[in-house]
Structure formats: structure tokens, C-alpha cells
Design a protein around this motif. Structure first.
Motif, PDB file in Angstrom:
ATOM      1  N   GLY A  21      35.695  36.790 -59.986  1.00 48.11           N
ATOM      2  CA  GLY A  21      34.538  36.275 -59.257  1.00 48.11           C
ATOM      3  C   GLY A  21      33.245  36.849 -59.796  1.00 48.11           C
ATOM      4  O   GLY A  21      33.199  37.982 -60.277  1.00 48.11           O
ATOM      5  N   SER A  22      32.197  36.071 -59.690  1.00 45.69           N
ATOM      6  CA  SER A  22      30.916  36.456 -60.279  1.00 45.69           C
ATOM      7  C   SER A  22      30.237  37.565 -59.483  1.00 45.69           C
ATOM      8  O   SER A  22      30.257  37.543 -58.243  1.00 45.69           O
ATOM      9  N   PRO A  23      29.604  38.505 -60.161  1.00 47.76           N
ATOM     10  CA  PRO A  23      28.774  39.496 -59.455  1.00 47.76           C
ATOM     11  C   PRO A  23      27.669  38.789 -58.674  1.00 47.76           C
ATOM     12  O   PRO A  23      27.210  37.717 -59.055  1.00 47.76           O
ATOM     13  N   GLY A  24      27.279  39.411 -57.575  1.00 51.72           N
ATOM     14  CA  GLY A  24      26.237  38.836 -56.742  1.00 51.72           C
ATOM     15  C   GLY A  24      26.770  38.072 -55.546  1.00 51.72           C
ATOM     16  O   GLY A  24      26.014  37.750 -54.625  1.00 51.72           O
ATOM     17  N   ARG A  25      28.061  37.769 -55.549  1.00 50.60           N
ATOM     18  CA  ARG A  25      28.670  37.105 -54.391  1.00 50.60           C
ATOM     19  C   ARG A  25      29.053  38.153 -53.338  1.00 50.60           C
ATOM     20  O   ARG A  25      29.080  39.353 -53.623  1.00 50.60           O
ATOM     21  N   PRO A  26      29.371  37.717 -52.115  1.00 50.39           N
ATOM     22  CA  PRO A  26      29.917  38.659 -51.132  1.00 50.39           C
ATOM     23  C   PRO A  26      31.155  39.350 -51.706  1.00 50.39           C
ATOM     24  O   PRO A  26      31.948  38.738 -52.424  1.00 50.39           O
ATOM     25  N   VAL A  27      31.329  40.627 -51.374  1.00 40.72           N
ATOM     26  CA  VAL A  27      32.307  41.460 -52.074  1.00 40.72           C
ATOM     27  C   VAL A  27      33.493  41.819 -51.181  1.00 40.72           C
ATOM     28  O   VAL A  27      33.335  42.210 -50.024  1.00 40.72           O
ATOM     29  N   LEU A  90      31.229  52.908 -55.733  1.00 40.77           N
ATOM     30  CA  LEU A  90      31.615  51.603 -56.285  1.00 40.77           C
ATOM     31  C   LEU A  90      31.043  50.469 -55.443  1.00 40.77           C
ATOM     32  O   LEU A  90      30.540  49.474 -55.984  1.00 40.77           O
ATOM     33  N   VAL A  91      31.095  50.610 -54.128  1.00 43.54           N
ATOM     34  CA  VAL A  91      30.538  49.587 -53.234  1.00 43.54           C
ATOM     35  C   VAL A  91      29.043  49.416 -53.482  1.00 43.54           C
ATOM     36  O   VAL A  91      28.527  48.291 -53.544  1.00 43.54           O
ATOM     37  N   ALA A  92      28.334  50.515 -53.639  1.00 37.90           N
ATOM     38  CA  ALA A  92      26.887  50.438 -53.883  1.00 37.90           C
ATOM     39  C   ALA A  92      26.591  49.677 -55.167  1.00 37.90           C
ATOM     40  O   ALA A  92      25.645  48.886 -55.234  1.00 37.90           O
ATOM     41  N   ILE A  93      27.406  49.899 -56.198  1.00 35.16           N
ATOM     42  CA  ILE A  93      27.208  49.190 -57.462  1.00 35.16           C
ATOM     43  C   ILE A  93      27.512  47.705 -57.296  1.00 35.16           C
ATOM     44  O   ILE A  93      26.742  46.840 -57.731  1.00 35.16           O
ATOM     45  N   GLU A  94      28.609  47.385 -56.655  1.00 38.14           N
ATOM     46  CA  GLU A  94      29.039  45.990 -56.553  1.00 38.14           C
ATOM     47  C   GLU A  94      28.161  45.161 -55.611  1.00 38.14           C
ATOM     48  O   GLU A  94      27.982  43.968 -55.807  1.00 38.14           O
ATOM     49  N   THR A  95      27.628  45.786 -54.570  1.00 35.66           N
ATOM     50  CA  THR A  95      26.810  45.053 -53.602  1.00 35.66           C
ATOM     51  C   THR A  95      25.316  45.173 -53.896  1.00 35.66           C
ATOM     52  O   THR A  95      24.500  44.552 -53.215  1.00 35.66           O
TER      53      THR A  95
END
Length: 305
Positions: A21-27, A90-95
Motif C-alpha cells: 500500500g502507498s505511503p500517506g494512506r491510513p496505516v 515506526l508509527v511516527a514515520i509511517e503516519t
């Protein structure tokens, strides 16, 4: 398609990740247990990344100590506060640090991390989904008072031995295959454990087993012995046990290591609880009944948070 990458974290740990899934979507973030690796979530990563299934950014890290993730040699490096720190980073990076996770999904040791994460950082996840991973409150209760649970968890005292890694590696990981084929399954057949899946496990184990064993060495939540009080010496305040986010718990009732007594009284710690008991499923329910796990998680994600 599953992408794999090494994700450096600000505090010096690197996590080997699998994602779809693309970055920037809900995680969605998925946490594995022992003796597994992030690959066990591949089907769910692919499913939930599709537009028709929510179009999420789905990320499954190999926890510290597993596969190509950083594996500090010190036992103290595997205490819960450091494991939670990894996932929070990791959550901070992904969101992008602006939105909470849609859901933190976890099994076994990943669940132990997730229970702590949800207790300490409830603002970072809208929902929590736990699969056969005991809440620390009920686990401590049973380890202290229930001889059956003490016997079922006796394997933990093997895994803290200094020679555990060597013994687990001997004869093409014979003891680890035992965990997957009879230790936690009650001797049920394991048709899911194909040669291809075995090779995926070997790929994780061949990177080293000390990190995984250090999870057990660092935790006092294991059966007491004459020379080691372990769980008998532990007291946990209610403030460390309460979960405020909506939580789904999926429990295979034939888990030989984690029997159903561990979900009794769970609602005292988790007020917003959806508990789904699965007869005929063992600790390895993610492998055994992937469609059921997928459907239960789908329904849970559709509920308002």
C-alpha cells in the motif's frame, strides 16, 4: 506486492519491514511473535492494501532481535519500554506524526508489545486487535495461581537457558518445528506448514535466535521455580493494565500454551472489548484459519472508533 526495506529509527535501532500500500494512506501495523517473523502477515498486508478492502498502508516490522532488524546482545534491551519505543517511532514515520494508526494488530509476543503500547500511548492507535496473546493482567494472575498455566508455560524456562539458541538450532531447528507442530497445537495436523513456509521460517531463524530468546529472559512473566520467583514476585498496578481503545481479541480455544482461562475477566481491563472465541483453532490460528482472521479484522475496522 510486498515491499521489503530497512527502516532506521531515531534512537539507533533499525527494523526490517514488510509493507503493502502507498505511503500517506491510513496505516495498519502488524506485530508478529516468537518464533515467527513479519512474513506471517503477508496475506493480510496484501488484502488490506487493496482499495476495495480499505486501501490502507500496511506495515509489518520484524521486531528487534528478529530477521534483519537490529539485535542488541544485552538482555535488558528487550524490556517492554524499548520494544514500545521501536513501534512508536515506526508509527511516527509511517503516519507522519499527524494521525494515529487505524489499528495495531498483533499476535503472541507482538501482542505483549501491543498491550503495552495501547496502555502507554493510547493516542497513537484508534483500535487494537489481539490474536492469542495474553493480557498481562490475566497472564500474571494465571501464572501465579494456576498450576495448569504454569505447566503450559514451562517452555519459557527452557528458552531463558544460556544454551537455548544452540539447542533450538540443532538438527535443522527440530525443537522450533516442535513448537509449530505439537507444542502449541495439541498434536493437530499442520497442513499449512509446507516446505515453502518452512523455508520462510528458516530464513528468519538463520539470522539468529538470541534476540528472540532475550524476550523471555527480559520478562519476569514466566512460571516460578524454587531458584527464581519470576511471576510470583511481580505486582502490576491497574494503571499499567487498563486499555482504553476499542479492542478486538481473537482467541483460538485449542491453544495448548495459552488456554482459555486467560480471557476470563479480560473485560475488567478492557472496557471496550469485542471477544471472538474460535473452537478448533490453536495458537497458530493466523496460519490455520487466515480467512476467518481476515474477516474478523475487516468487520472490526468498519466499526466506528
Amino acid at each position: 506486492m510486498i515491499e521489503t526495506y530497512l527502516q532506521p529509527l531515531p534512537h539507533g535501532i533499525t527494523l526490517s519491514c514488510r509493507a503493502a500500500g502507498s505511503p500517506g494512506r491510513p496505516v495498519l501495523v502488524f506485530l508478529h511473535g516468537f518464533p515467527e517473523g513479519a512474513f506471517v502477515w503477508d496475506a493480510l498486508l496484501e488484502h488490506f492494501s487493496k482499495d476495495e478492502n480499505g486501501g490502507y498502508r500496511c506495515v509489518a516490522p520484524n521486531l528487534r532481535g528478529f530477521e534483519r532488524s537490529s539485535a542488541p546482545p544485552e538482555v535488558a534491551a528487550y524490556r517492554p519500554k524499548y520494544l514500545v519505543q521501536d513501534i512508536a517511532a515506526l508509527v511516527a514515520i509511517e503516519t507522519g506524526g499527524t494521525q494515529p494508526l487505524e489499528c495495531l494488530v498483533a499476535h503472541d509476543w507482538g501482542g505483549a508489545v501491543a498491550w503495552n503500547f495501547a496502555n502507554q500511548l493510547p493516542h497513537l492507535a484508534k483500535r487494537l486487535a489481539i490474536i492469542n496473546s495474553p493480557h498481562p493482567g490475566t497472564f500474571l494472575r494465571e501464572l501465579k495461581s494456576n498450576p495448569a498455566q504454569q505447566q503450559a508455560s514451562a517452555y519459557m524456562n527452557f528458552l531463558i537457558r544460556e544454551d537455548a539458541e544452540k539447542l533450538l538450532t540443532d538438527n535443522d531447528y527440530e525443537r522450533l518445528w516442535g513448537f509449530l507442530t505439537h507444542e502449541f497445537t495439541g498434536e493437530r495436523p499442520t497442513p499449512w506448514l509446507t516446505e515453502a513456509v518452512k523455508d520462510q521460517y528458516r530464513g528468519v531463524w538463520s539470522q539468529g535466535l538470541r534476540g528472540g530468546c532475550n524476550y523471555y529472559r527480559s520478562s519476569p512473566l514466566r512460571p516460578p521455580r524454587p531458584e527464581d520467583p519470576a511471576a510470583a514476585a511481580v505486582e502490576l498496578p491497574a494503571s499499567m493494565l487498563t486499555i482504553s481503545v476499542p479492542t478486538l481479541v481473537v482467541w483460538g480455544l485449542d491453544d495448548a500454551a495459552l488456554p482459555p482461562e486467560l480471557i476470563e475477566g479480560l473485560d475488567a481491563y478492557v472496557p471496550d472489548l469485542a471477544l471472538h472465541k474460535v473452537p478448533g483453532a490453536s495458537h497458530w490460528i493466523i496460519h490455520e484459519q487466515p480467512a476467518l482472521v481476515q474477516n474478523l479484522l475487516s468487520d472490526f475496522l468498519l466499526q466506528p472508533s
